[in-house]
Design a protein around this motif. Sequence first.
Motif, PDB file in Angstrom:
ATOM      1  N   PHE A   1       0.941  -0.727   0.192  1.00  0.00           N
ATOM      2  CA  PHE A   1      -0.404  -0.111   0.157  1.00  0.00           C
ATOM      3  C   PHE A   1       0.955   1.065  -0.327  1.00  0.00           C
ATOM      4  O   PHE A   1       0.265   2.105  -0.759  1.00  0.00           O
TER       5      PHE A   1
ATOM      6  N   HIS B   1      -0.150   4.858  -0.974  1.00  0.00           N
ATOM      7  CA  HIS B   1      -1.058   5.286   0.494  1.00  0.00           C
ATOM      8  C   HIS B   1       0.009   5.323   1.640  1.00  0.00           C
ATOM      9  O   HIS B   1      -0.333   4.294   1.802  1.00  0.00           O
TER      10      HIS B   1
ATOM     11  N   ASP C   1      -7.212   5.011   3.190  1.00  0.00           N
ATOM     12  CA  ASP C   1      -6.481   6.037   3.332  1.00  0.00           C
ATOM     13  C   ASP C   1      -6.700   7.235   4.172  1.00  0.00           C
ATOM     14  O   ASP C   1      -8.062   7.540   3.411  1.00  0.00           O
TER      15      ASP C   1
ATOM     16  N   LEU D   1      -9.496   0.390   1.571  1.00  0.00           N
ATOM     17  CA  LEU D   1      -8.934   0.095   0.866  1.00  0.00           C
ATOM     18  C   LEU D   1      -8.617  -1.928   0.712  1.00  0.00           C
ATOM     19  O   LEU D   1      -8.318  -2.152  -0.197  1.00  0.00           O
TER      20      LEU D   1
END
Length: 241
Positions: free
Chosen positions: A169, A174, A214, A221
């Motif tokens: 991520f 993110h 996020d 996510l």
Amino acid sequence: MEITKETLIRTRVQEMILQGELGPGDKLPSENELAEEYRAKRIDARNALVQLEKMGIVYGRQGVGRFVNEPLPTIEFAVTGTTSFSEKMKEQNIPYESRIIYADYASEKEREYYSKSLGTADHVKIFKVARLRIVNEVPCAIHSSYIREDLFPDIYSDKDSLQSVYTYFKTSGHEQLSSKDRIISTQFPTLEEMKILNCSELVPLLVFETDTYDKQTGDCLERVKILYRSDLFKHQLSDES
């Protein structure tokens, strides 16, 4: 509810161990001795001791008897959802390994179930990656992530590099993550989970579920579901958000 002789014997032996009357390596009373003490059948005493073996509390030596097991090392673990499992292990200098055991699109039933939690449209595909967490060379947890493909369109081609989804991520942009809607429950393992985690059907699993967001965009996510062997972890609940 009537307490059976089998349950009475198992519970009493377990209490003796928990209260220190019997310590690691100590020999347990024999099946005959327990049956006589509790005025039970020998099969009741045997079944009680077999259950304690399956729970990992005692072990048997053929022709000798049963003995109290050394307790497994307990891992201190803060349940937060905003720090990766690998980072938590590194902080404690605990030998750790993560193996991908599944990386492909979620089944239709899983997609239907998790789409609402993830806030996705019905047509959006959901990618599932499951990792086996191995600590001190012992399989201890199954960590499954259900990830939105619309936010990570290259996830299928990246599937072999998902040992740490949090790292994935962050490298995808993110960087500020938060955990919401944390749920903790328990269940007993299925046959497949028993095989993967190398445990018996009497070792309860702690189930931790949460959503990862996020912070900047507000997008959900992933949906996380982790199955922990309850005999290996001591969990600390955190107010971190």
